[in-house]
Write an enzyme that holds these catalytic residues in place. Structure first.
Site, PDB file in Angstrom:
ATOM      1  N   GLU A  75       1.584  -3.134  -1.621  1.00 50.96           N
ATOM      2  CA  GLU A  75       0.155  -3.404  -1.764  1.00 50.96           C
ATOM      3  C   GLU A  75      -0.198  -3.510  -3.247  1.00 50.96           C
ATOM      4  O   GLU A  75       0.298  -2.742  -4.084  1.00 50.96           O
ATOM      5  CB  GLU A  75      -0.641  -2.265  -1.122  1.00 50.96           C
ATOM      6  CG  GLU A  75      -2.149  -2.458  -1.157  1.00 50.96           C
ATOM      7  CD  GLU A  75      -2.903  -1.330  -0.463  1.00 50.96           C
ATOM      8  OE1 GLU A  75      -4.032  -1.562  -0.027  1.00 50.96           O
ATOM      9  OE2 GLU A  75      -2.340  -0.208  -0.348  1.00 50.96           O
ATOM     10  N   LYS A 130      -7.142  -6.730   4.198  1.00 50.94           N
ATOM     11  CA  LYS A 130      -7.219  -5.376   4.735  1.00 50.94           C
ATOM     12  C   LYS A 130      -8.576  -5.160   5.397  1.00 50.94           C
ATOM     13  O   LYS A 130      -9.628  -5.403   4.797  1.00 50.94           O
ATOM     14  CB  LYS A 130      -7.016  -4.377   3.603  1.00 50.94           C
ATOM     15  CG  LYS A 130      -6.801  -2.938   4.021  1.00 50.94           C
ATOM     16  CD  LYS A 130      -6.442  -2.106   2.787  1.00 50.94           C
ATOM     17  CE  LYS A 130      -6.055  -0.690   3.145  1.00 50.94           C
ATOM     18  NZ  LYS A 130      -5.647   0.077   1.949  1.00 50.94           N
ATOM     19  N   CYS A 160      -1.135  -0.695   4.327  1.00 48.11           N
ATOM     20  CA  CYS A 160      -1.338   0.735   4.114  1.00 48.11           C
ATOM     21  C   CYS A 160      -1.929   1.403   5.363  1.00 48.11           C
ATOM     22  O   CYS A 160      -1.360   1.291   6.439  1.00 48.11           O
ATOM     23  CB  CYS A 160      -2.184   0.959   2.858  1.00 48.11           C
ATOM     24  SG  CYS A 160      -1.859   2.552   2.043  1.00 48.11           S
TER      25      CYS A 160
END
Length: 275
Positions: A40, A112, A146
């Site tokens: 990320e 995300k 994540c």
């Protein structure tokens, strides 16, 4: 009968916020892999480490010059790249995973859906329009960034899309992350490639922990800790076929008569003009 569908996949463990040239410098190492996942925020960096104006200008546009350079790297090496970047769109930043194909260039991106904790001060939220599953030489690849990996309904949506290579760019270097990656591989009967940053200096270092997991939850490579580098594993996609004989959570192990999930994949713009 057809033989094993073997290929090599990899996780490239490097720092966040590195210059593009540092990614391009791994060309020789990633040549020979069919798919490589990076952490990320590799381009753009993790938030809160520098003044926001500087951070904003360090972000990339998608598409843009950085994705063009990454696409050229994919072309030269023959590897599909899944790269975590900080994307700038207007005046909003997103944590995004971009997919670069060796022949087609930029073929997809995933923003995300929910930034975590302090990330919410800096990043916007993605919507359902960027949930791709991308055909690659290594299989159908999708990404969750994540702590999105802890969202059960997101996982269910990706499983239903037939994801075979679960790409997990992350900044989570805790030991428990390994358990999450093994669970997703076992639950989804897919290969999981998690790439975590390694940074040995600064106020907020990352210790790494990149890992590659097989479709029964077995660790194939890693976790790689306390060093930068390329983690590789040879995989056989037919192991997914065998593993899903006993568990296919969106197929024969589903109960659509009891549970249902609706996924809204329409773009959610802040302003809609009707004409």
């Amino acid at each position: 009968m057809a033989g094993p569908r073997m290929t090599v996949v990899a996780a490239l463990q490097i720092a966040t916020g590195v210059p593009l040239a540092q990614v391009l410098a791994f060309e020789d190492e990633i040549r020979g892999a069919s798919l490589v996942v990076l952490p990320e925020a590799v381009l753009g960096g993790y938030p809160g480490r520098e003044p926001f104006v500087e951070y904003f200008h360090a972000a990339v546009t998608v598409p843009g010059s950085e994705t063009t350079a990454l696409a050229a790297l994919a072309s030269r090496t023959g590897a599909t790249l899944v790269v975590g970047v900080i994307e700038r769109d207007g005046s909003t930043l997103y944590s995004t995973a971009v997919f670069l194909d060796p022949e087609r260039g930029l073929v997809g991106k995933h923003r995300k859906l929910v930034p975590t904790a302090r990330e919410r001060v800096f990043w916007g939220r993605g919507d359902g329009s960027t949930l791709p599953v991308v055909p690659t030489a290594a299989g159908l690849a999708g990404a969750a960034i994540c702590w999105e990996n802890h969202m059960p309904l997101l996982r269910a949506a990706m499983y239903a899309k037939g994801v075979e290579i679960w790409c997990a760019p992350t900044a989570d270097d805790r030991d428990v992350w390994q358990a999450s990656m093994r669970h997703i591989a076992d639950e989804g009967r897919c290969f999981v490639i998690s790439a975590c940053p390694y940074e040995s200096s600064g106020d907020d270092p990352f210790q790494g922990g990149s890992v590659i997991v097989g479709p029964l939850g077995e660790v194939l490579a890693g976790p790689l800790r306390d060093a930068a580098g390329l983690l590789t594993a040879e995989i056989d996609l037919d192991e997914i076929v065998a593993a899903r004989k006993s568990l296919d959570v969106s197929g024969h192990y589903a109960r659509p008569d009891v549970f249902s999930l609706t996924v809204d994949e329409r773009p959610r713009e802040g302003v809609i003009f009707l004409r």
